[in-house]
Motif scaffolding. Structure first.
Motif, PDB file in Angstrom:
ATOM      1  N   SER A 180      -9.898 -19.062   2.604  1.00  0.00           N
ATOM      2  CA  SER A 180      -9.574 -19.603   1.294  1.00  0.00           C
ATOM      3  C   SER A 180      -8.258 -19.030   0.773  1.00  0.00           C
ATOM      4  N   PRO A 181      -7.286 -19.885   0.441  1.00  0.00           N
ATOM      5  CA  PRO A 181      -6.047 -19.384  -0.164  1.00  0.00           C
ATOM      6  C   PRO A 181      -6.313 -18.614  -1.452  1.00  0.00           C
ATOM      7  N   GLU A 182      -7.301 -19.061  -2.207  1.00  0.00           N
ATOM      8  CA  GLU A 182      -7.629 -18.385  -3.463  1.00  0.00           C
ATOM      9  C   GLU A 182      -8.122 -16.960  -3.214  1.00  0.00           C
ATOM     10  N   LEU A 183      -8.941 -16.776  -2.151  1.00  0.00           N
ATOM     11  CA  LEU A 183      -9.446 -15.444  -1.843  1.00  0.00           C
ATOM     12  C   LEU A 183      -8.323 -14.543  -1.332  1.00  0.00           C
ATOM     13  N   LEU A 184      -7.451 -15.091  -0.494  1.00  0.00           N
ATOM     14  CA  LEU A 184      -6.311 -14.308  -0.024  1.00  0.00           C
ATOM     15  C   LEU A 184      -5.414 -13.898  -1.189  1.00  0.00           C
ATOM     16  N   ALA A 185      -5.205 -14.816  -2.114  1.00  0.00           N
ATOM     17  CA  ALA A 185      -4.399 -14.501  -3.297  1.00  0.00           C
ATOM     18  C   ALA A 185      -5.058 -13.404  -4.124  1.00  0.00           C
ATOM     19  N   ALA A 186      -6.387 -13.428  -4.220  1.00  0.00           N
ATOM     20  CA  ALA A 186      -7.108 -12.401  -4.968  1.00  0.00           C
ATOM     21  C   ALA A 186      -6.937 -11.033  -4.300  1.00  0.00           C
ATOM     22  N   HIS A 187      -6.927 -11.005  -2.964  1.00  0.00           N
ATOM     23  CA  HIS A 187      -6.698  -9.744  -2.255  1.00  0.00           C
ATOM     24  C   HIS A 187      -5.307  -9.192  -2.564  1.00  0.00           C
ATOM     25  N   ILE A 188      -4.321 -10.083  -2.602  1.00  0.00           N
ATOM     26  CA  ILE A 188      -2.951  -9.655  -2.907  1.00  0.00           C
ATOM     27  C   ILE A 188      -2.877  -9.106  -4.326  1.00  0.00           C
ATOM     28  N   MET A 189      -3.525  -9.779  -5.259  1.00  0.00           N
ATOM     29  CA  MET A 189      -3.535  -9.304  -6.639  1.00  0.00           C
ATOM     30  C   MET A 189      -4.173  -7.924  -6.743  1.00  0.00           C
ATOM     31  N   ALA A 190      -5.207  -7.681  -5.946  1.00  0.00           N
ATOM     32  CA  ALA A 190      -5.879  -6.382  -5.970  1.00  0.00           C
ATOM     33  C   ALA A 190      -4.937  -5.268  -5.523  1.00  0.00           C
ATOM     34  N   MET A 191      -4.029  -5.579  -4.581  1.00  0.00           N
ATOM     35  CA  MET A 191      -3.044  -4.578  -4.160  1.00  0.00           C
ATOM     36  C   MET A 191      -2.143  -4.182  -5.317  1.00  0.00           C
ATOM     37  N   PHE A 192      -1.677  -5.169  -6.094  1.00  0.00           N
ATOM     38  CA  PHE A 192      -0.805  -4.855  -7.233  1.00  0.00           C
ATOM     39  C   PHE A 192      -1.542  -3.968  -8.223  1.00  0.00           C
ATOM     40  N   GLN A 193      -2.800  -4.301  -8.481  1.00  0.00           N
ATOM     41  CA  GLN A 193      -3.561  -3.535  -9.463  1.00  0.00           C
ATOM     42  C   GLN A 193      -3.759  -2.100  -9.000  1.00  0.00           C
ATOM     43  N   ASP A 194      -3.965  -1.913  -7.714  1.00  0.00           N
ATOM     44  CA  ASP A 194      -4.106  -0.554  -7.196  1.00  0.00           C
ATOM     45  C   ASP A 194      -2.828   0.245  -7.433  1.00  0.00           C
ATOM     46  N   TRP A 195      -1.679  -0.428  -7.341  1.00  0.00           N
ATOM     47  CA  TRP A 195      -0.403   0.257  -7.530  1.00  0.00           C
ATOM     48  C   TRP A 195      -0.252   0.790  -8.943  1.00  0.00           C
ATOM     49  N   TYR A 196      -0.547  -0.025  -9.949  1.00  0.00           N
ATOM     50  CA  TYR A 196      -0.285   0.452 -11.311  1.00  0.00           C
ATOM     51  C   TYR A 196      -1.483   1.143 -11.951  1.00  0.00           C
ATOM     52  N   VAL A 197      -2.688   0.964 -11.402  1.00  0.00           N
ATOM     53  CA  VAL A 197      -3.855   1.642 -11.969  1.00  0.00           C
ATOM     54  C   VAL A 197      -4.026   3.035 -11.364  1.00  0.00           C
ATOM     55  N   LYS A 198      -3.832   3.152 -10.065  1.00  0.00           N
ATOM     56  CA  LYS A 198      -4.042   4.437  -9.387  1.00  0.00           C
ATOM     57  C   LYS A 198      -2.711   5.084  -9.045  1.00  0.00           C
ATOM     58  N   ARG A 199      -1.858   5.172 -10.041  1.00  0.00           N
ATOM     59  CA  ARG A 199      -0.523   5.728  -9.842  1.00  0.00           C
ATOM     60  C   ARG A 199      -0.571   7.163  -9.317  1.00  0.00           C
ATOM     61  N   TRP A 200      -1.556   7.926  -9.736  1.00  0.00           N
ATOM     62  CA  TRP A 200      -1.684   9.319  -9.298  1.00  0.00           C
ATOM     63  C   TRP A 200      -1.730   9.431  -7.776  1.00  0.00           C
ATOM     64  N   LYS A 201      -2.394   8.462  -7.147  1.00  0.00           N
ATOM     65  CA  LYS A 201      -2.560   8.507  -5.702  1.00  0.00           C
ATOM     66  C   LYS A 201      -1.228   8.341  -4.986  1.00  0.00           C
ATOM     67  N   TYR A 202      -0.411   7.408  -5.471  1.00  0.00           N
ATOM     68  CA  TYR A 202       0.873   7.143  -4.826  1.00  0.00           C
ATOM     69  C   TYR A 202       1.916   8.185  -5.205  1.00  0.00           C
ATOM     70  N   ARG A 203       1.799   8.726  -6.416  1.00  0.00           N
ATOM     71  CA  ARG A 203       2.710   9.796  -6.813  1.00  0.00           C
ATOM     72  C   ARG A 203       2.462  11.043  -5.960  1.00  0.00           C
ATOM     73  N   ALA A 204       1.185  11.345  -5.721  1.00  0.00           N
ATOM     74  CA  ALA A 204       0.850  12.508  -4.905  1.00  0.00           C
ATOM     75  C   ALA A 204       1.369  12.361  -3.476  1.00  0.00           C
ATOM     76  N   ALA A 205       1.392  11.129  -2.977  1.00  0.00           N
ATOM     77  CA  ALA A 205       1.872  10.866  -1.614  1.00  0.00           C
ATOM     78  C   ALA A 205       3.375  10.593  -1.578  1.00  0.00           C
TER      79      ALA A 205
END
Length: 226
Positions: A180-205
């Protein structure tokens, strides 16, 4: 417009920056804001919203009150009322900034026709917008429950708009994997959210916005470019 660009290039191609955020808020809420001298109004808007994000992170938006905001900003209660009528309006204005940026960003890439290139451009832009407006995106994600019902619906609709936009581009990719294109798009959106919600994780790395965007694009192209 090219599909591949880095964070610095994105900042050069878009007017989105700190100063323009305060100008947008002032102009878009001119009928509510009683302070008419532009320079102090812009400075105080910045002070109010930076304090709001700090308090929301420290004690939670539900727990904070306008007296806390007065203490954090140095403004009197009367001075604060020159910009906002209450916490509901604060939350509404934050949601409006995120929605405006979310809806305007895709207009930069209307001339890109190749689906994979367009998807890459949209992915990079979404990541970089959320980097510039990280406190705003984080607030809407974490505190959307404090929005009034109409604003909650609007926030959901703007996210679904971007997801549908991504899904439409994915559906145009020839010989793409089944799914489903819609499901794939939802997975991509989840990646963006991980970036700005869990900033501590990426800052630490020590992960930069460009490193995150490059990795996300490689995953997308590795899966869809068959």
């Amino acid at each position: 417009m090219q599909a591949r660009f880095d964070f610095q290039q994105f900042q050069a191609m878009t007017p989105l920056d700190g100063a323009n955020i305060w100008a947008y808020l002032l102009d878009h809420n001119a009928e509510r804001i009683t302070v008419k001298r532009r320079k102090p109004a812009l400075e105080n808007l910045e002070r109010i919203f930076r304090a709001t994000f700090k308090l929301a992170n420290d004690v939670g938006f539900r727990a904070m009150n306008l007296r806390d905001l007065c203490q954090e900003t140095g403004l009197s209660m009367g001075g604060l009322y020159g910009y906002i009528s209450g916490k509901d309006q604060l939350a509404e204005m934050i949601e409006d900034v995120v929605r405006h940026a979310t809806l305007e960003m895709p207009r930069l890439f209307t001339d890109i026709t190749e689906p994979l290139d367009k998807l890459e451009a949209l992915m990079r832009a979404s990541i970089y917008v959320s980097e510039i407006l990280q406190p705003w995106f984080y607030f809407v994600f974490m505190d959307s429950r404090v929005l009034q019902a109409a604003q909650r619906t609007t926030a959901k609709e703007s996210e679904l708009y971007v997801q549908a936009l991504f899904a439409g581009v994915i559906a145009q990719i020839p010989q793409r994997p089944e799914g489903s294109p819609e499901l794939l798009a939802a997975h991509i959106m989840a990646m963006f959210q991980d970036w700005y919600v869990k900033r501590w994780k990426y800052r630490a790395a020590d992960i930069s916005p460009d490193q995150f965007a490059d990795s996300a694009v490689r995953m997308m192209r590795g899966y869809l470019a068959v």
